[in-house]
Design an enzyme around this catalytic site. Structure first.
Site, PDB file in Angstrom:
ATOM      1  N   PHE A  40       0.827  -1.202   0.000  1.00  0.00           N
ATOM      2  CA  PHE A  40       0.000   0.000   0.000  1.00  0.00           C
ATOM      3  C   PHE A  40       0.864   1.257   0.000  1.00  0.00           C
ATOM      4  O   PHE A  40       1.883   1.335   0.695  1.00  0.00           O
ATOM      5  CB  PHE A  40      -0.885   0.056   1.254  1.00  0.00           C
ATOM      6  CG  PHE A  40      -1.941  -1.003   1.309  1.00  0.00           C
ATOM      7  CD1 PHE A  40      -3.187  -0.795   0.731  1.00  0.00           C
ATOM      8  CD2 PHE A  40      -1.696  -2.216   1.951  1.00  0.00           C
ATOM      9  CE1 PHE A  40      -4.164  -1.775   0.798  1.00  0.00           C
ATOM     10  CE2 PHE A  40      -2.668  -3.203   2.005  1.00  0.00           C
ATOM     11  CZ  PHE A  40      -3.911  -2.980   1.426  1.00  0.00           C
ATOM     12  N   ASP A  41       0.435   2.259  -0.771  1.00  0.00           N
ATOM     13  CA  ASP A  41       0.891   3.627  -0.562  1.00  0.00           C
ATOM     14  C   ASP A  41       0.088   4.162   0.626  1.00  0.00           C
ATOM     15  O   ASP A  41      -0.946   3.586   0.982  1.00  0.00           O
ATOM     16  CB  ASP A  41       0.632   4.444  -1.826  1.00  0.00           C
ATOM     17  CG  ASP A  41       0.928   5.920  -1.625  1.00  0.00           C
ATOM     18  OD1 ASP A  41       2.015   6.236  -1.134  1.00  0.00           O
ATOM     19  OD2 ASP A  41       0.053   6.742  -1.949  1.00  0.00           O
ATOM     20  N   LYS A  42       0.556   5.237   1.245  1.00  0.00           N
ATOM     21  CA  LYS A  42      -0.181   5.776   2.393  1.00  0.00           C
ATOM     22  C   LYS A  42      -1.144   6.887   1.984  1.00  0.00           C
ATOM     23  O   LYS A  42      -2.358   6.742   2.070  1.00  0.00           O
ATOM     24  CB  LYS A  42       0.774   6.320   3.456  1.00  0.00           C
ATOM     25  CG  LYS A  42       0.038   6.880   4.692  1.00  0.00           C
ATOM     26  CD  LYS A  42       0.949   7.623   5.620  1.00  0.00           C
ATOM     27  CE  LYS A  42       1.324   8.986   5.095  1.00  0.00           C
ATOM     28  NZ  LYS A  42       0.181   9.948   5.067  1.00  0.00           N
TER      29      LYS A  42
END
Length: 622
Positions: free
Chosen positions: A313-315
């Site tokens: 995941f990207d944040k």
């Protein structure tokens, strides 16, 4: 000319025409009506010519065993059926093959627009300073060592280092950070990022192909080129299907002295059900996903998603909403109270264009506080703002800004700032009439569905990883909230790619979920890329294989379950189609089937495969 003719005949409109004439032929045959020319000839011409062309082209151009393809086997069956006068059987196998090819082509199409949009972000010019004068030059003319000036609102043309000035720079295109980053002399800036506020002078360090944005573009191009096209299952198996079919057909003729049985074996041996098994299941799954607001661009992506065991995941904008909101209002002297402090700060920030200032104003309006006119407003880029509100001198900004204006920072404020930083929050100190009276903490907001979504993935045995360009404290804070333990922070786009490649080298099947332009290379590099479609950048959406159009990350476990079911359905359909072919071959050998009835049985097997796949469309995966 030949290629254009084949493309025309193999297109959807002409294939439909061929199907109509094939149906007419079947009706006439069932009604035992004879006509001078069998309508199935039209289907043979329309669907058979491209098939024969493909088989011959592969024999001439392919190497080794790849010369033998499913197109060759079906062409042999088609010619054999024509030779014995069974035109319907010839048209049927050609039509089914053409239909399968169209279905698979539709599911494997990829958009190429994303790369063009990424390239369009590259700055076209820069402002060079030479002998005290400014001149606009093309970006490709900028060389390392040139002194450049970037005004507020302009895009930074190359990588460099600030020599004069302070500003806040929107680095989302490179790092994905949700907030502009304050910059001062000595700090590095990146090509393609936007100077939001103060004018800065900078020295060019990395130019042309060496700049950050050009590296980003190159990584997306490289990852795009590494994506191999799907090899059709029927073609993979054709190397043994063709010899097996010919041997069994010859054996049938030798043992029975009946050429009809040999031709029937060829007709029923055709891998039409195999050709249909994968694309029909994928089309049904894509339709099912579309009902849930998920756009799947290719069958390959769906198949690979079913094998994914690690989701990265990207944040910012993915696990979080990607916008700052007021999270804490803390006063130090008891006066003003929290609401009064918020009202004063919002009044002072009402003319600010900074995202933190806008968030403070929005929160005050949401709480229906009365804002007062701010006089004498001034802003120092990257530091803070001053305004006079109702006769009170207000300073809102960072520690250095207050100190520069002769305002002391009490120990309570320092402790509070450290606490907020450890929680990954931004802080705005507020001072009134020379005294530091409070601090307003602001934070990105975790999506409500993130915690349950991560827990579901863990229950399914899927590993989760957080890769972000944000600082370590912010990343750790949000990862802990979401339940993710594997965290990598302060990553540039190429470092995200390196982390994904490392996971893949460890044997992991990786899915990357992101939303920003900076995520595009990682989305392309991962086995499967999933983009946030509603708020994410167009480039991320185009670079990804799958897009969540509602930005609802609670759909990720559903997507994984759907993909798993699709892969299982495809495997079952392949097994069933092989079983039907095996039974039909035995029946043909025994003389129980003719080429025409064999074609109908063969067609029935294809219909069964399609029906099994269609069940995916209405199955519940929530």
């Amino acid at each position: 000319m030949t290629k254009r003719l084949n493309e025309f005949l193999a297109g959807v409109p002409m294939t439909i025409v061929g199907g109509v004439f094939l149906a007419v032929s079947l009706i006439l045959m069932m009604m035992k009506l004879e006509v001078p020319v069998d309508p199935a000839w039209i289907s043979v011409i329309i669907s058979g010519i491209p098939l024969l062309y493909l088989a011959i082209w592969r024999i001439i151009n392919n190497k080794g065993m790849s010369k033998i393809s499913s197109a060759l086997l079906i062409s042999i069956a088609m010619i054999a059926a024509i030779a014995i006068g069974d035109i319907f059987a010839a048209g049927e196998v050609a039509f089914i093959m053409a239909t399968g090819a169209i279905l698979e082509e539709k599911t494997a199409e990829r958009s190429k627009k994303g790369l063009k949009k990424l390239i369009s972000l590259a700055p076209q010019q820069g402002r060079r300073i030479m002998n005290g004068k400014e001149e606009m030059i093309r970006a490709e003319e900028i060389k390392a060592g040139y002194m450049l000036r970037v005004l507020p609102g302009e895009t930074i043309p190359v990588d460099g280092r600030i020599t004069i000035g302070n500003s806040s720079v929107d680095q989302a295109v490179i790092t994905g950070e949700s907030l502009p980053v304050d910059k001062e002399a000595g700090d590095s800036v990146y090509c393609g990022t936007i100077n939001r506020f103060g004018a800065i002078d900078m020295e060019a360090t990395e130019v042309g192909e060496d700049s950050s944005l050009q590296k980003l573009i190159r990584m997306v191009q490289d990852a795009e080129n590494k994506q191999a096209p799907i090899q059709r299952i029927a073609d993979k198996w054709a190397t043994w299907l063709v010899p097996a079919a010919l041997l069994i057909a010859i054996a049938a003729y030798v043992f029975t002295q009946d050429i009809i049985r040999g031709v029937t074996v060829l007709v029923v041996f055709c891998p039409c059900a195999l050709v249909l098994a994968t694309p029909t299941a994928i089309m049904a799954a894509i339709g099912q996903a579309a009902k849930h607001g998920i756009i799947i661009k290719s069958g390959e992506a769906l198949e690979k998603m079913g094998k994914v065991d690690t989701i990265v995941f990207d944040k910012t904008g993915t696990l979080t909403f990607g916008r700052p909101e007021v999270s804490d209002i803390i006063t130090f002297l008891g006066e003003p109270d929290e609401n009064e402090l918020l009202a004063l700060a919002a009044s002072a920030e009402s003319r600010s264009e900074h995202p933190l200032g806008k968030a403070i104003v929005a929160h005050a309006i949401e709480k229906k506080l009365v804002l007062k006119d701010a006089e004498g407003f001034r802003m120092e880029a990257g530091k803070g703002i001053y305004a006079n509100v109702s006769g009170r001198d207000l300073f809102c900004g960072n520690e250095n800004y207050l100190k520069e204006n002769g305002i002391g920072i009490p120990q309570q404020a320092i402790d509070t700032l450290n606490l907020l930083r450890n929680q990954g929050k931004a802080s705005v100190l507020a001072a009134a009439d020379g005294l530091c009276v409070g601090v307003i903490g602001l934070s990105d907001v975790l999506r409500p569905a993130a915690v349950e979504m991560v827990a579901e993935l863990h229950e399914m045995g899927t590993q989760t990883v957080l890769l972000t360009g944000d600082n370590h404290r912010t990343a750790a804070y949000f990862a802990e909230q979401a339940g993710i333990t594997d965290v990598k922070a302060e990553l540039l786009p190429e470092e995200k790619v390196q982390n994904i490649l490392q996971l893949q080298q460890e044997g992991k099947a990786v899915c990357m979920i992101g939303d920003g332009v900076n995520d595009a290379p990682a989305l392309k590099t991962a086995s499967v890329g999933v983009a946030m479609g509603a708020m994410g950048s167009d480039i991320a959406v185009e670079a990804a294989d799958i897009a969540l159009m509602s930005d609802d990350i609670s759909k990720i476990p559903y997507l994984k379950r759907l993909s798993n079911a699709t892969v299982s359905t495809i495997k079952f359909s392949l097994f069933l189609s092989l079983l039907i072919n095996f039974v039909a071959i035995l029946m043909s050998f025994m003389g129980w089937l003719t080429p025409t009835t064999g074609a109908l049985v063969h067609n029935a097997g294809s219909i069964v495969v399609v029906l099994i796949a269609a069940l995916l469309y209405d199955r519940k995966f929530d």
